[in-house]
Write a protein that holds these residues in place. Sequence first.
Motif: not given
Length: 251
Positions: A80, A84, A95, A142, A145
């Motif tokens: 990651l 983003n 997602l 966050q 993700y």
Amino acid sequence: MISLSEVTKGYGSEVRIGPVDVEIPSGGITALVGPNGAGKSTILTMIGRLLDLDTGTITVAGHDVVNTPSKAIAKNLSILRQENHFVTRLTVRQLVGFGRFPYSRGRLNEEDERHISEAIDFLNLTDLEQRYLDQLSGGQRQRAYVAMVLAQNTDYVLLDEPLNNLDMQHSVQMMRQLRRAADELGRTVVIVLHDINFAAHYSDRILAMKDGGVVEHGTAEEIMRDEVLSRIFDTDVEVIDGPRGPLAVYY
């Protein structure tokens, strides 16, 4: 284990990373720390094969990241980055589903859906899974993700400054969840952090970089010393005994 041997990367005539020779053991959390421009994100991105290295070799669990097919690497390592930005309007579940692409190639099956649900549950996003990303707070987004990365179900997880733009409460929550991922899911987490105290409290090992090279690598106890931190960050640092471990105080 992640192994870097004689790894270098140059940007023009003034900026150079390496040569870096270091081994990151499997298991637990390894934090990459150091001043701005030290090379932390560059090293992480090269390990994740999102940036070519000029010379040297990087292996992850024995797989050369340059020569191993992308599909095989993606089932062993997930990353990651800081940037983003999905333009398409997506729900949290959509997602997180992108993390299954190395397996599903876009056609999700029952096993993929199970991994997606487990990642969403693990990051406490169940009540938000049908919400769109632009309807979430920065901390919630966050976490979504990170859930996407965990859904990829890789042994190695690389995270570049996942605490960026998070307040203290959400930073603590994020680090606790990453600690759980290492302890309960058996993931090897390599994370770029700016806060040395977060690194010391939640990590098993700290890899400190400065001027494009690795200058210290050891346990939190080995790195959290006055002279070591003062040398890394070029400022006076005193390490004191906090209620839950050593704390660095800057002057």
